[in-house]
Design a protein around this motif. Structure first.
Motif, short mmCIF file in Angstrom:
data_model
loop_
_atom_site.label_atom_id
_atom_site.label_comp_id
_atom_site.label_asym_id
_atom_site.label_seq_id
_atom_site.Cartn_x
_atom_site.Cartn_y
_atom_site.Cartn_z
N GLY A 292 -1.48 -4.97 -6.90
CA GLY A 292 -2.33 -5.58 -6.25
C GLY A 292 -1.21 -6.77 -5.09
O GLY A 292 -0.98 -7.73 -5.90
N GLY B 148 0.77 -1.27 0.13
CA GLY B 148 0.14 -0.53 -0.19
C GLY B 148 1.16 0.73 -0.60
O GLY B 148 2.01 1.30 0.67
N GLY C 84 -1.33 2.44 10.11
CA GLY C 84 -2.79 3.58 9.30
C GLY C 84 -4.28 2.98 9.41
O GLY C 84 -4.74 2.11 10.43
N ALA D 234 -5.76 9.84 0.28
CA ALA D 234 -5.38 11.43 0.47
C ALA D 234 -5.33 11.27 -1.00
O ALA D 234 -5.04 12.92 -0.32
CB ALA D 234 -3.77 11.28 1.09
N GLY E 273 -0.40 4.05 0.17
CA GLY E 273 -1.31 5.81 0.54
C GLY E 273 -0.09 6.35 1.66
O GLY E 273 1.27 6.75 1.51
N LYS F 254 -8.16 7.39 11.55
CA LYS F 254 -8.61 7.58 10.58
C LYS F 254 -8.17 9.12 9.69
O LYS F 254 -8.53 10.31 9.48
CB LYS F 254 -9.62 7.95 10.19
CG LYS F 254 -10.51 6.48 9.88
CD LYS F 254 -12.09 6.44 9.68
CE LYS F 254 -12.93 5.50 9.84
NZ LYS F 254 -12.75 4.47 11.51
N ARG F 255 -6.89 8.89 10.12
CA ARG F 255 -6.24 11.37 9.67
C ARG F 255 -4.64 10.43 8.82
O ARG F 255 -4.01 9.97 8.85
CB ARG F 255 -5.69 11.32 11.09
CG ARG F 255 -7.29 12.44 11.85
CD ARG F 255 -7.11 13.41 10.96
NE ARG F 255 -8.80 14.00 11.07
CZ ARG F 255 -9.86 13.53 11.28
NH1 ARG F 255 -10.03 12.89 10.53
NH2 ARG F 255 -11.05 13.82 11.85
N ALA G 261 0.10 -1.45 4.71
CA ALA G 261 -0.58 -0.36 4.89
C ALA G 261 -1.52 -0.35 3.21
O ALA G 261 -1.64 1.24 3.25
CB ALA G 261 0.48 0.52 4.59
C1 LIG Z 1 -12.04 11.75 0.20
C2 LIG Z 1 -11.31 12.32 1.59
C3 LIG Z 1 -10.98 13.28 2.35
C4 LIG Z 1 -9.89 13.21 3.41
N1 LIG Z 1 -9.70 14.33 3.68
C5 LIG Z 1 -8.92 14.29 5.14
C6 LIG Z 1 -7.96 15.20 5.41
O1 LIG Z 1 -8.25 16.10 5.76
N2 LIG Z 1 -7.36 15.07 7.22
C7 LIG Z 1 -6.91 13.74 7.10
O2 LIG Z 1 -6.38 13.44 8.32
N3 LIG Z 1 -7.70 12.99 6.49
C8 LIG Z 1 -8.30 12.78 6.31
N4 LIG Z 1 -9.04 11.48 5.04
C9 LIG Z 1 -8.38 10.25 5.81
C10 LIG Z 1 -7.27 9.95 4.67
O3 LIG Z 1 -6.94 9.77 4.13
C11 LIG Z 1 -6.87 8.33 5.35
O4 LIG Z 1 -6.97 8.64 6.64
C12 LIG Z 1 -5.24 8.41 5.26
O5 LIG Z 1 -5.44 8.49 3.73
C13 LIG Z 1 -5.36 6.52 5.64
O6 LIG Z 1 -4.57 6.29 4.55
P1 LIG Z 1 -3.29 5.02 4.21
O7 LIG Z 1 -1.95 5.13 3.98
O8 LIG Z 1 -3.73 4.41 6.15
O9 LIG Z 1 -4.64 3.83 3.61
P2 LIG Z 1 -5.16 4.61 2.32
O10 LIG Z 1 -4.88 5.58 2.48
O11 LIG Z 1 -6.42 3.68 2.46
O12 LIG Z 1 -4.10 4.22 1.43
C14 LIG Z 1 -4.13 2.52 1.12
C15 LIG Z 1 -3.12 2.29 -0.10
O13 LIG Z 1 -2.49 0.75 -0.32
C16 LIG Z 1 -3.58 0.01 -0.98
N5 LIG Z 1 -4.04 -1.21 -1.52
C17 LIG Z 1 -5.14 -1.66 -0.29
N6 LIG Z 1 -5.03 -3.30 -0.49
C18 LIG Z 1 -3.70 -3.12 -1.24
C19 LIG Z 1 -3.24 -4.65 -1.38
N7 LIG Z 1 -4.06 -5.83 -1.53
N8 LIG Z 1 -2.03 -4.41 -2.34
C20 LIG Z 1 -1.30 -3.08 -2.59
N9 LIG Z 1 -1.93 -1.79 -2.14
C21 LIG Z 1 -2.78 -2.40 -2.04
C22 LIG Z 1 -4.47 1.42 -1.80
O14 LIG Z 1 -4.44 1.26 -3.48
C23 LIG Z 1 -3.99 2.82 -1.28
O15 LIG Z 1 -3.18 2.55 -2.39
C24 LIG Z 1 -9.99 11.93 3.75
C25 LIG Z 1 -10.15 10.94 3.57
C26 LIG Z 1 -10.88 10.94 2.26
C27 LIG Z 1 -11.71 9.12 1.71
#
Ligand SMILES: Cc1cc2nc3c(=O)[nH]c(=O)nc-3n(C[C@H](O)[C@H](O)[C@H](O)COP(=O)(O)OP(=O)(O)OC[C@H]3O[C@@H](n4cnc5c(N)ncnc54)[C@H](O)[C@@H]3O)c2cc1C
Length: 559
Positions: A313, A241, A529, A272, A243, A537-538, A342
């Protein structure tokens, strides 16, 4: 008598100077110490468009032209003279060159291979900053002018076109776009490649290959996005992931000397990346778009040598034997001594075609102070019957004129905490509408109207509402982990103190120590994350957890 105050003369370096800086003699010496000096002759092609793992050149004397070839024609993109250097972001990623570099005046240059350039960027902070800034600005310029090896022919009414545009944009790849609906003469181009209007979106890749409505994986393969990643090597750390959490782990892991591979099923940025402006992330007082944040993090991870596979993926984690293995779509099993999961979560989306168009401009997945400010004094819709929807409705009712709370079921009792139900019932500004759902969204650049259907009567009404909060929960991306990792009731990954003695016994936890804070029931496998049980969720917490997990990875690698 005192002199009147003089305005301070601006000392800013222009954007053009930052994009094409001239190195000082001492800076050139520092590059020369790592490379080799060699003569160049007029007409010599140093880099051909489509080459990958291209070397880096600093011109000592003579002149090098950077051109974009198209068929037999060429467009001059830049001219480098004494003290100037070649390269843009693909130098860091090892991806194919988008341009041709050819000697236009004979002389001498210093040549460095990509590995040596990466070492220089990491160890010489002054040169590292000059090169990184120039590479990124040059890539931005290529994107702005569509100078690329890709032509996309599509239509703004077609979701496939939008998908490919998003994929290329989020991977920082420039493209030229031809819109079927507006460009006269497009038919000639299509005829030339023997494709019809029915085939759109059509991607003409590197001037020769024609892809009809390709998947993201096909686009990535054609452009060679993953060509230089060695998938056979056993890594110190694989991150699933890209993100904010995964990219942060990649930056910290690679910068601390780990051999890091990131596997991303789509493109970097995660949730994000779909946010138009993140305003609560530390250090960006005027906000930053999710895409900009992701692009910076991606470049930063590459600068430290992390490798990234996109559009592939993870489909399975094999945990029976060490090193653990991750199977990816259509690829080999990747092996690693440690893993950071992640893979985040996907907000449950409504089955509405227009939804993604209004993401962030009328459709929101969270109700914080910022969103509340946007809709002060207006009518809003909150969709969902769980606690997050209840909290959002109560919170928004403080500023909105009216909150329409829509649930598909007959009431809230089964899905929401009693205290929230009481508050909703006690608030004159919240209208609970059961057995009701949103069936349409409309507007221009921002949401303007919402169509709501009463499922009991079948009646559909259209209301001028500009803000819809979709609070139908998030689904963690954990389906690929089945069997190996302990999950909570909602299928988020349990870590550290959340793992019960039963979880550890079932997993046959083999160590005398308890799992680390972000460690799963498998030693050396971490979760960070939005995919983690109890996450907040930030962006900031996802980034923080990504960096913390890396410090624990070091500990387990020494165990
Ligand atoms: C529209 C929107 C606006 C937001 N605005 C804010 C804000 O202003 N401030 C704030 O703090 N938070 C905000 N958030 C929340 C924040 O974006 C999330 O909390 C944050 O992105 C979480 O990060 P992460 O890396 O844990 O997961 P994610 O951002 O969900 O990233 C996970 C990544 O893993 C990849 N993935 C999934 N499954 C697989 C797999 N099997 N193999 C390989 N890759 C995979 C996905 O494609 C993705 O790229 C917002 C969310 C959204 C949807």
């Amino acid at each position: 008598m005192t002199e009147p105050a003089q305005p301070i003369a601006p000392t800013e370096v222009s954007r053009a100077d930052q994009m094409f800086p001239t190195l000082t003699p001492t800076q050139i010496e520092r590059v020369a110490a790592r490379g080799r000096l060699r003569p160049i002759r007029k007409g010599e092609v140093l880099v051909e468009s489509g080459d990958h793992l291209v070397p880096f050149f600093v011109v000592v004397s003579g002149q090098v032209e950077i051109v974009q070839p198209f068929g037999t024609a060429e467009t001059v993109v830049a001219v480098h003279q004494h003290g100037q250097f070649t390269g843009e972001v693909s130098m860091l990623s090892g991806r194919r060159s988008l341009v041709r570099a050819r000697v236009s005046e004979p002389g001498e240059l210093i040549e460095l291979d990509r590995e040596k350039l990466l070492t220089l960027v990491q160890t010489d902070s002054e040169l590292g900053e000059i090169f990184m800034r120039a590479f990124i600005l040059r890539r931005v310029e290529l994107i702005a002018h569509g100078i690329s090896d890709v032509v996309l022919v599509g239509s703004s009414h077609c979701s496939g076109t939008l998908r490919i545009k998003e994929f290329l944009t989020r991977n920082g790849h420039p493209y030229a776009y031809i819109d079927l609906d507006h460009d006269a003469g497009v038919q000639d181009l299509l005829d030339g490649f023997q494709v019809s209007v029915a085939d759109v979106p059509v991607l003409i890749c590197r001037g020769t290959r024609v892809l009809r409505n390709p998947t993201n994986e096909e686009v990535a393969d054609c452009l060679g996005f993953n060509d230089d990643v060695d998938l056979g090597q056993i890594r110190d750390l694989i991150i699933v992931g890209a993100g904010p959490a995964g990219l942060a782990a990649a930056v910290y892991g690679a910068s601390e000397g780990l051999d890091v591979l990131v596997v991303e099923s789509d493109s970097p940025g995660g949730q994000a990346g779909s946010s138009s402006k993140i305003e609560n992330y530390l250090g960006f007082p005027t906000g930053i778009s999710g895409q900009d944040l992701a692009a910076r993090a991606y470049a930063q991870a590459q600068k430290f040598g992390a490798q990234l596979v996109v559009a592939k993926g993870a489909v399975r984690l094999t945990c029976a034997r060490k090193p653990y293995a991750i199977e990816i779509e259509g690829g080999p099993r990747l092996r690693s001594r440690s893993i950071i999961i992640a893979s985040g979560a996907e907000y449950r989306r409504l089955p509405l075609d227009e939804l993604s168009r209004f993401d962030g401009s009328g459709v929101y997945h969270g109700a914080t102070f910022l969103e509340a400010q946007l809709c002060g004094g207006e009518e809003v819709v909150v969709i969902g019957g769980g606690n997050s929807a209840g909290q959002a409705a109560v919170f928004l009712a403080q500023t909105a004129r009216k909150v329409h709370m829509l649930v598909r079921s007959g009431g809230l009792a089964e899905t929401m905490s009693r205290y929230l139900i009481r508050r909703i019932e006690g608030s004159p500004d919240i209208i609970l509408r059961t057995r009701t759902e949103v069936v349409g969204l409309a507007g221009g650049t921002h949401l303007e109207r919402v169509r709501i259907r009463d499922n009991e009567t079948g009646e559909v009404e259209e209301r001028a509402i500009r803000h819809v909060f979709v609070m139908t929960g998030a689904t963690p991306s954990t389906a690929w982990l089945d069997g190996c990792i302990a999950l909570d009731g909602k299928r988020f990954i349990k870590t550290g103190p959340d793992l019960s003695p039963d979880d550890l016994a079932a997993a046959r936890w083999p160590l005398a120590r308890a799992p680390h804070l972000l460690e799963t029931n498998l030693p050396g496998v971490f979760a960070v994350g939005d995919v983690r049980s109890g996450n907040v969720k930030r962006v900031a917490s996802a980034v923080g957890e990504g960096s913390i997990a890396v410090s624990m990875v070091h500990q387990v690698l020494h165990e």
